[in-house]
Design a protein around this motif. Sequence first.
Motif, PDB file in Angstrom:
ATOM      1  N   THR A  79      47.135 -35.319  -5.351  1.00  0.00           N
ATOM      2  CA  THR A  79      46.917 -35.630  -3.876  1.00  0.00           C
ATOM      3  C   THR A  79      47.013 -34.704  -2.882  1.00  0.00           C
ATOM      4  OG1 THR A  79      48.627 -37.788  -4.688  1.00  0.00           O
ATOM      5  CG2 THR A  79      48.051 -37.280  -2.239  1.00  0.00           C
ATOM      6  N   PHE A  80      45.990 -34.665  -2.338  1.00  0.00           N
ATOM      7  CA  PHE A  80      45.876 -33.447  -0.993  1.00  0.00           C
ATOM      8  C   PHE A  80      45.949 -34.170   0.311  1.00  0.00           C
ATOM      9  CE2 PHE A  80      43.537 -32.347  -4.810  1.00  0.00           C
ATOM     10  CZ  PHE A  80      43.802 -31.044  -5.066  1.00  0.00           C
ATOM     11  N   SER A  81      46.781 -33.753   1.044  1.00  0.00           N
ATOM     12  CA  SER A  81      47.337 -34.120   2.433  1.00  0.00           C
ATOM     13  C   SER A  81      46.391 -33.208   3.440  1.00  0.00           C
ATOM     14  CB  SER A  81      48.580 -34.290   2.754  1.00  0.00           C
ATOM     15  OG  SER A  81      49.286 -35.294   2.079  1.00  0.00           O
ATOM     16  N   LYS A  82      45.269 -33.809   4.087  1.00  0.00           N
ATOM     17  CA  LYS A  82      44.589 -32.764   5.135  1.00  0.00           C
ATOM     18  C   LYS A  82      45.226 -33.044   6.484  1.00  0.00           C
ATOM     19  CE  LYS A  82      39.904 -32.818   6.945  1.00  0.00           C
ATOM     20  NZ  LYS A  82      38.623 -33.216   6.974  1.00  0.00           N
ATOM     21  N   MET A  83      45.115 -31.861   6.940  1.00  0.00           N
ATOM     22  CA  MET A  83      45.952 -31.794   8.523  1.00  0.00           C
ATOM     23  C   MET A  83      44.941 -31.846   9.276  1.00  0.00           C
ATOM     24  SD  MET A  83      49.057 -31.243   7.777  1.00  0.00           S
ATOM     25  CE  MET A  83      50.001 -30.892   6.159  1.00  0.00           C
ATOM     26  N   GLY A  84      45.113 -32.809  10.258  1.00  0.00           N
ATOM     27  CA  GLY A  84      44.078 -33.244  11.176  1.00  0.00           C
ATOM     28  C   GLY A  84      44.390 -32.603  12.585  1.00  0.00           C
ATOM     29  N   ALA A  85      43.209 -32.337  13.255  1.00  0.00           N
ATOM     30  CA  ALA A  85      43.267 -32.040  14.699  1.00  0.00           C
ATOM     31  C   ALA A  85      43.744 -32.996  15.680  1.00  0.00           C
ATOM     32  CB  ALA A  85      42.023 -31.150  15.162  1.00  0.00           C
ATOM     33  N   HIS A  86      44.590 -32.500  16.565  1.00  0.00           N
ATOM     34  CA  HIS A  86      45.288 -33.707  17.427  1.00  0.00           C
ATOM     35  C   HIS A  86      45.466 -32.970  18.633  1.00  0.00           C
ATOM     36  CE1 HIS A  86      48.359 -31.908  15.181  1.00  0.00           C
ATOM     37  NE2 HIS A  86      49.268 -32.265  15.894  1.00  0.00           N
ATOM     38  N   TYR A  87      46.054 -34.085  19.590  1.00  0.00           N
ATOM     39  CA  TYR A  87      46.548 -33.555  21.159  1.00  0.00           C
ATOM     40  C   TYR A  87      47.804 -34.595  21.109  1.00  0.00           C
ATOM     41  CZ  TYR A  87      41.761 -32.330  22.427  1.00  0.00           C
ATOM     42  OH  TYR A  87      40.340 -31.920  22.519  1.00  0.00           O
ATOM     43  N   HIS A  88      48.712 -33.382  21.819  1.00  0.00           N
ATOM     44  CA  HIS A  88      50.053 -34.238  22.217  1.00  0.00           C
ATOM     45  C   HIS A  88      50.178 -34.692  23.744  1.00  0.00           C
ATOM     46  CE1 HIS A  88      52.013 -32.631  18.488  1.00  0.00           C
ATOM     47  NE2 HIS A  88      51.149 -31.732  18.449  1.00  0.00           N
ATOM     48  N   CYS A  89      50.437 -36.000  23.581  1.00  0.00           N
ATOM     49  CA  CYS A  89      50.503 -36.521  24.913  1.00  0.00           C
ATOM     50  C   CYS A  89      51.737 -36.029  25.579  1.00  0.00           C
ATOM     51  CB  CYS A  89      50.598 -38.186  24.838  1.00  0.00           C
ATOM     52  SG  CYS A  89      50.765 -38.836  26.592  1.00  0.00           S
ATOM     53  N   ILE A  90      51.561 -35.469  26.907  1.00  0.00           N
ATOM     54  CA  ILE A  90      52.492 -35.179  27.844  1.00  0.00           C
ATOM     55  C   ILE A  90      53.556 -35.707  28.359  1.00  0.00           C
ATOM     56  CG2 ILE A  90      51.263 -35.324  29.840  1.00  0.00           C
ATOM     57  CD1 ILE A  90      52.440 -32.419  30.766  1.00  0.00           C
ATOM     58  N   ILE A  91      53.144 -37.328  28.320  1.00  0.00           N
ATOM     59  CA  ILE A  91      54.144 -38.244  28.922  1.00  0.00           C
ATOM     60  C   ILE A  91      54.928 -39.190  27.745  1.00  0.00           C
ATOM     61  CG2 ILE A  91      53.974 -40.644  29.871  1.00  0.00           C
ATOM     62  CD1 ILE A  91      51.428 -39.489  31.544  1.00  0.00           C
ATOM     63  N   CYS A  92      54.317 -39.352  26.669  1.00  0.00           N
ATOM     64  CA  CYS A  92      55.108 -40.197  25.761  1.00  0.00           C
ATOM     65  C   CYS A  92      55.036 -39.611  24.343  1.00  0.00           C
ATOM     66  CB  CYS A  92      54.383 -41.479  25.449  1.00  0.00           C
ATOM     67  SG  CYS A  92      52.799 -41.649  24.824  1.00  0.00           S
ATOM     68  N   SER A  93      54.507 -38.255  24.230  1.00  0.00           N
ATOM     69  CA  SER A  93      54.491 -37.494  22.958  1.00  0.00           C
ATOM     70  C   SER A  93      53.909 -38.113  21.799  1.00  0.00           C
ATOM     71  CB  SER A  93      56.042 -37.171  22.613  1.00  0.00           C
ATOM     72  OG  SER A  93      56.986 -36.571  23.598  1.00  0.00           O
ATOM     73  N   ALA A  94      52.965 -39.042  22.216  1.00  0.00           N
ATOM     74  CA  ALA A  94      51.891 -39.546  20.863  1.00  0.00           C
ATOM     75  C   ALA A  94      51.300 -38.576  20.661  1.00  0.00           C
ATOM     76  CB  ALA A  94      51.576 -40.792  21.376  1.00  0.00           C
ATOM     77  N   THR A  95      50.469 -38.538  19.309  1.00  0.00           N
ATOM     78  CA  THR A  95      49.507 -37.626  18.793  1.00  0.00           C
ATOM     79  C   THR A  95      48.317 -38.336  18.564  1.00  0.00           C
ATOM     80  OG1 THR A  95      50.164 -38.220  16.576  1.00  0.00           O
ATOM     81  CG2 THR A  95      51.132 -36.152  17.489  1.00  0.00           C
ATOM     82  N   ILE A  96      47.257 -37.845  19.519  1.00  0.00           N
ATOM     83  CA  ILE A  96      46.050 -38.596  19.367  1.00  0.00           C
ATOM     84  C   ILE A  96      44.923 -37.477  18.958  1.00  0.00           C
ATOM     85  CG2 ILE A  96      44.372 -39.797  20.892  1.00  0.00           C
ATOM     86  CD1 ILE A  96      47.104 -40.932  21.187  1.00  0.00           C
ATOM     87  N   ALA A  97      43.929 -38.118  18.172  1.00  0.00           N
ATOM     88  CA  ALA A  97      43.091 -37.503  17.258  1.00  0.00           C
ATOM     89  C   ALA A  97      41.867 -36.970  18.318  1.00  0.00           C
ATOM     90  CB  ALA A  97      42.496 -38.056  16.085  1.00  0.00           C
ATOM     91  N   ARG A  98      41.354 -37.613  18.431  1.00  0.00           N
ATOM     92  CA  ARG A  98      39.943 -37.634  19.491  1.00  0.00           C
ATOM     93  C   ARG A  98      40.306 -37.245  20.996  1.00  0.00           C
ATOM     94  NH1 ARG A  98      35.225 -39.339  17.136  1.00  0.00           N
ATOM     95  NH2 ARG A  98      35.535 -40.607  15.137  1.00  0.00           N
ATOM     96  N   ARG A  99      39.485 -36.547  21.609  1.00  0.00           N
ATOM     97  CA  ARG A  99      39.765 -35.917  22.986  1.00  0.00           C
ATOM     98  C   ARG A  99      39.555 -37.279  23.749  1.00  0.00           C
ATOM     99  NH1 ARG A  99      36.911 -33.702  27.384  1.00  0.00           N
ATOM    100  NH2 ARG A  99      37.897 -32.251  28.520  1.00  0.00           N
TER     101      ARG A  99
END
Length: 685
Positions: free
Chosen positions: A98-118
Motif C-alpha cells: 500500500t502506497f499513500s500519496k501525499m497531495g498538495a493542499h491549502y490550509h484554511c485560515i478560518i477553520c483550519s480545513a485542508t482543501i486540495a484545489r485552489r
Amino acid sequence: EKHISIQRQLAELEKLAGLSEGEFTLAVSLKTDLHVTDEKKPCPLCPEEKFKACYGHKLHRHLQNLHWKISVEFEGYRMCICHLPCRLVKPNLVGDQTFSKMGAHYHCIICSATIARRTDMIGHINRHVNKGETESRFITAPAPKSSYQVLKESDTDVQVLPNYSTPQKTDSYFNPKMKLNRQLIFCALAVLAEERKPIECLDAFGATGIMGLQWAKHLRNSVKVTINDCNENSVTMIQENCHLNKMKVKLNTKEENNDEALGGGEQNTDTIEVTKMDANVIMHMRSFDFIHLDPFGTSVNYLDSAFRNVRNLGIVSLTSTDISSLYAKAQHVALRHYGCNIVRTEYYRELAARIVIAAVARAAARCNKGIEVLLAVALEHFVLVVVRVLRGPSPADDSAKKVRYLIHCQWCEERIFQKEGNMVEENPYQQLPCDCHGSMPGKTAVVLGPLWSGALFNTGFLRRMLFEAVQYGLDETQPLLKTLVCEAECTTLKNFSTHGPYDENKQEECGVYIKTPDTSAESCVLHGKRKNNEVVRNTAKRQKSDNSAEHPAFYYNIHRHSIKGMNMPKLNKFLNYLSEAGYRVSRTHFDPMGVRTNAPLAQFKTILVKYSTPTYTGGQAEGPLHLTEDVHMGDQVPAAADTKSEDAEFLEDNKSGDAEFLEDNKSGDTATMFTNDCPIHCAAD
C-alpha cells in the motif's frame, strides 16, 4: 498556532526556510554565487522526497514561483500551497503493498480545513465571508468594516454582508425588491397607531432589522418595537444597525427571564428590544397589537402562535414568498402546506391570495378568533395579507363559513363558489353559468380550494393607508394604494375621489367606530377590551347588510377572452362600456390587463365583441373604412335586451356624422359591432 504555510510576506517564508533577509538580492547585486559559501537548505513546505535540499538561489525561486505565486490571499495573509503530509490521499494498492500519496493542499485560515484545489479554496473562503465568518482563530483583530455595505431605505441605514439578497448564502437577508412590501406594512401599522397609542409591534423575522427600524424611526413614541430572530449573527447585525441609526438597544435572549426584563419602568421612545428566540416561542409568551410574519417561504407554521396571544382588534400581517406553490407551479406543495387543490388559471394571483387567507381564517378559528381582511396583495415576488383580529366564537364562525370550494370551468375559465350547505347535489355543473359541460365532451370543470370567498379589501382602511403614505412621503406606494381603493370600491380611476380619510363621518370597521381627529374620546377603541353585546349585534347587522355590496370575486383577462382577428377596444374605454351597461367594473392590481366586474362571462364576451373592430390585412385598402347603406348591423349582432335601441342610435350617428372606424376610437361617441358570423369583406366599401 497558525500553519507555517500561512504568511503575510514572502520574506517571512524565506526566513522560515533559513534564508536571511535580502541574501539573494545582495548576491545578485554583487554578481556572486550563493553556493560558494552557502550550504544546501530544504523547503519548509515540501517533503524531502519531493524537493531535495538545494542552495539558496534555487530555494528562493522555488518558494517564489511555486508556493507564493499560486497562494490564496485573505485579509492580508497568503495561504501558500503545502506539500507536507498533512492531508492523506486515498492509498493506492499495488500488489500486496500500500502506497499513500501525499497531495498538495491549502490550509484554511478560518477553520483550519485542508482543501486540495485552489479554486475550491477560493470558494471555501467566499462561503465564510458570505456567512459573516471573517474572524480567524489566528487573527485577533476583527474583520474590517469595509466588508460591510451600507444601504439606505426610507431614511433608514442598514449595513449588510456580501450576497445580502441571497438567503442561502447569508444570515442577514435583505431584498431590495421587497421595498414596496415594507412600505405597505408600514402604512398599515401607521393606521393602527392612530387608533390607539402606544402599541406593541413585533417583527418576528428581523434579519437586518430594516422593517423594525423604520417603524421606530418614523412612528417614534406611538410604537414599542420588538425585533426577533433566532440566528445569532442576525441578532448581532440588528444591534449594529440600531446603533447605526442612533437607536438604543434592549437585548433579551433568555426566554425564562423575558417577563422580568419587560416589567421594569417605562421604556425609552428610541429603544428597540432585540430578542433571540424562535418566532413561535415569543408569540406564545407575549401579547402584541401588531405582528408581522415574513419567513423565507410559507408562513403556515407560525399562524397558530400568531393568533394565540394577539390582542383584540389587533392586526396580523404575513408575507408569503413561496410563490411557486401558490401560483400553481408546484401544486403538490400547495396541497402539502395549505391543504388546497389548485390549477393554473388566468386569475392565479388572486387565487393565491385567497389560499393564504383561507389558511389564516382556519388558524384564527382554532383560537376562537375571527378575521376581517383589510388588504390582500399578490405581486411578482410575494403575497401580502393584512387582517384584523376579532375575538370571540361568533366572528370565528362567520369567518369559517366564508371558506368554500370553487368550481372552475377549464374550457371558458368561468368560475363560481359552491353554495353553502352540506347536501350533495346531483349535478354540480348546474351551478356554473356556462354550458360547456353540455356542449363539450368529457368532464369540463374542476373543484379548487378550500378558498376564502369573502372580500379582499376594506375601503376605509385602504383610504387611511393612502393618507398615511402621503403624510410620510411614500411615493412608490401611492399608485398601488389608489388602485386598491378603486378595486375595493369596484370603480374606475375617473370616479375615484381623493378626499382625506378623516372626514366628518366617522370611519366604521368591524362594527367599531375608529378614532378620528373629529371624534370624541368616548368613541375610541379601548386597548385590550372586549366589545360589548350592542357592538357585536351592530357588527352582525353590518356584515349582513354589506354582503350584497361586496366587490365581485375574481377578474377576467381581456386578452384571454379576445376574438382572433379582431382589435380590442382600449381597456379604459372597455371599462366605460361595461359601466354603461349597468355593471360594476374596475381594474385590478393582480393583472394589468384584468377587469374586475360582476358581469357574467357571457355578457363580458358579448360587450367585448360588440366594441371590437376587425383586423384588415393583405388586399384591403389602408385608411378608414365606411359602412354601406345595405349593411344592417341589427341583423348581425346577437340578440340582447337593448339591441334595437342601440342599433337605431348607431345608424343615426352614422347618417349624421362620420362613421369611420378610426375616428370612432378617438371620439368614443359611436361603436362598431361585429360578430364571428359576419365576414370581413361584407363591411368593406
